[in-house]
Design an enzyme around this catalytic site. Structure first.
Site, PDB file in Angstrom:
ATOM      1  N   ASP A   1       4.364   2.295  20.106  1.00  0.00           N
ATOM      2  CA  ASP A   1       3.728   1.259  19.756  1.00  0.00           C
ATOM      3  C   ASP A   1       4.641   0.103  20.540  1.00  0.00           C
ATOM      4  OD1 ASP A   1       2.856  -0.519  18.146  1.00  0.00           O
ATOM      5  OD2 ASP A   1       4.551  -0.321  16.652  1.00  0.00           O
TER       6      ASP A   1
ATOM      7  N   HIS B   1      -2.179  -5.419  13.458  1.00  0.00           N
ATOM      8  CA  HIS B   1      -0.798  -5.886  13.309  1.00  0.00           C
ATOM      9  C   HIS B   1      -0.328  -6.348  12.133  1.00  0.00           C
ATOM     10  CE1 HIS B   1       0.167  -3.313  17.528  1.00  0.00           C
ATOM     11  NE2 HIS B   1      -0.940  -4.011  17.463  1.00  0.00           N
TER      12      HIS B   1
HETATM   13  P1  13P Z   1       4.646  -4.917   9.699  1.00  0.00           P
HETATM   14  O1  13P Z   1       5.935  -4.475   9.668  1.00  0.00           O
HETATM   15  O2  13P Z   1       3.528  -6.721   9.336  1.00  0.00           O
HETATM   16  O3  13P Z   1       3.988  -3.928   8.599  1.00  0.00           O
HETATM   17  O4  13P Z   1       3.627  -4.695  11.294  1.00  0.00           O
HETATM   18  C1  13P Z   1       3.371  -3.460  11.915  1.00  0.00           C
HETATM   19  C2  13P Z   1       2.760  -3.095  13.196  1.00  0.00           C
HETATM   20  O5  13P Z   1       2.589  -4.539  13.404  1.00  0.00           O
HETATM   21  C3  13P Z   1       3.906  -2.537  14.133  1.00  0.00           C
HETATM   22  O6  13P Z   1       3.320  -2.454  15.361  1.00  0.00           O
HETATM   23  O1  G3H Z   2       5.098  -3.953  15.051  1.00  0.00           O
HETATM   24  C1  G3H Z   2       6.584  -4.305  15.389  1.00  0.00           C
HETATM   25  C2  G3H Z   2       7.338  -2.907  14.694  1.00  0.00           C
HETATM   26  O2  G3H Z   2       7.030  -3.210  12.948  1.00  0.00           O
HETATM   27  C3  G3H Z   2       8.367  -2.074  14.923  1.00  0.00           C
HETATM   28  O3  G3H Z   2       9.596  -2.885  14.956  1.00  0.00           O
HETATM   29  O4  G3H Z   2      10.596  -3.209  16.886  1.00  0.00           O
HETATM   30  O5  G3H Z   2      11.778  -4.111  14.917  1.00  0.00           O
HETATM   31  O6  G3H Z   2      11.011  -1.260  15.472  1.00  0.00           O
HETATM   32  P1  G3H Z   2      11.090  -2.452  15.680  1.00  0.00           P
HETATM   33 ZN    ZN Z   3       2.964  -4.675  15.938  1.00  0.00          ZN
END
Ligand code: 13P
Ligand code: G3H
Ligand code: ZN
Length: 288
Positions: free
Chosen positions: A81, A211
């Protein structure tokens, strides 16, 4: 069972269903998520951010997810991700993630297109899928005015050109959601632009990704799915489920020093949070 993400999309789910993409960072959260997917018999995507990889180690967290996915009773696809580091994205593909997200949405458009296209060419040779991002999905670091906020949203025509130019397999769009907990504490307001999703879906045939979906009300999730969202990313709600139960267990048993005793309820907190989301996603067919 561990599957390639493309297997989840062999039949189009658009307008009917969205797969949850749950973020994990360790063994406990991974276990909690998979327990929820198995209980509700739902295929899922498990994903790791760059932060999660920095915390756990790329090979380690990949092996944790892959080992558990292989044994799981439901199909599970692994996704990297929000990758900014292209070397790490390539490493992830070589390791076996069937999907990676290159997030160069902070670059100017030409550079985002160039970098995304190059990764797509590499990934496709290796048999992996790539998710790109066009527009910018806000996070707690993005404190911007309302007009600037609008300018970060994905323009449907631009999404189409981006998809055509890069050949991405899935596309993350900025449609008003915000990453992180701030929209759940009242510090920021997330407003999902359903009409924009619909207009993007009319022009871009590949699965669209929402997202920052923690805290988005179920009825809005349903509208987003109907409008064309096929993958929904959830992280913060799982973190809240984990932390709430962990804090309660530690308060209740202040002398406990065996981590298994207080991590077990934390895992259950993740399962509960993931199940709530899975149920919300599943009811779309009943709502239609
Ligand atoms: P949230 O933390 O708002 O659930 O978003 C997650 C996300 O977009 C991870 O890529
Ligand atoms: O979209 C982002 C995710 O919530 C990941 O968050 O960079 O703190 O691991 P992070
Ligand atoms: Zn995200």
């Amino acid at each position: 069972m561990l599957v390639h993400i493309k297997e989840l999309f062999e039949q189009s789910v658009r307008g009917k269903f969205a797969y949850p993409a749950f973020n994990t960072m360790n063994l406990e959260i991974t276990r909690g998520i998979i327990a929820a997917a198995e209980e509700l018999n739902t295929p899922i995507i498990l994903e790791t951010s760059e932060g999660a990889i920095k915390y756990a180690g790329l090979e380690t967290i990949f092996e944790v997810m892959a080992t558990m996915a292989i044994k799981a009773k439901v199909p599970i696809a692994l996704h990297m991700d929000h990758g900014k580091d292209v070397d790490q994205l390539r490493q992830g593909i070589e390791l076996g993630y069937s999907s990676v997200m290159i997030d160069h949405s902070g670059e100017d458009l030409d550079k985002n297109i160039k970098n995304t296209k190059e990764l797509v060419q590499f990934a496709h040779k290796e048999g992996a899928w790539v998710q790109g991002e066009i527009g910018r999905i806000r996070g707690s670091e993005d404190w911007v005015s309302v007009s600037d906020r609008e300018s970060l949203l994905t323009e449907p025509e631009e999404a189409k050109s981006f998809w055509e130019a890069t050949g991405v397999d899935t596309l993350a769009c900025s449609v008003g959601t915000i990453h992180g907990i701030i929209k759940m504490t009242g510090e920021a307001e997330a407003k999902v632009d359903i009409d924009r999703i619909q207009r993007i879906a009319e022009l871009v045939p590949v699965p669209l990704v929402l997202h920052g979906a923690s805290g988005v009300p179920d009825d809005v999730i349903h509208q987003a799915i109907k409008a064309g969202i096929s993958i929904i990313n959830i992280d913060t709600e799982l973190r809240i489920g984990f932390t709430k139960n962990l804090r309660a267990a530690l308060l209740e048993h202040p002398d406990e020093v065996d981590p298994r005793k207080y991590l077990s309820p934390a895992i259950a907190g993740v399962t509960e949070a993931a199940k709530a989301k899975l149920m919300a996603f599943k009811t779309i067919n009943q709502v239609n």
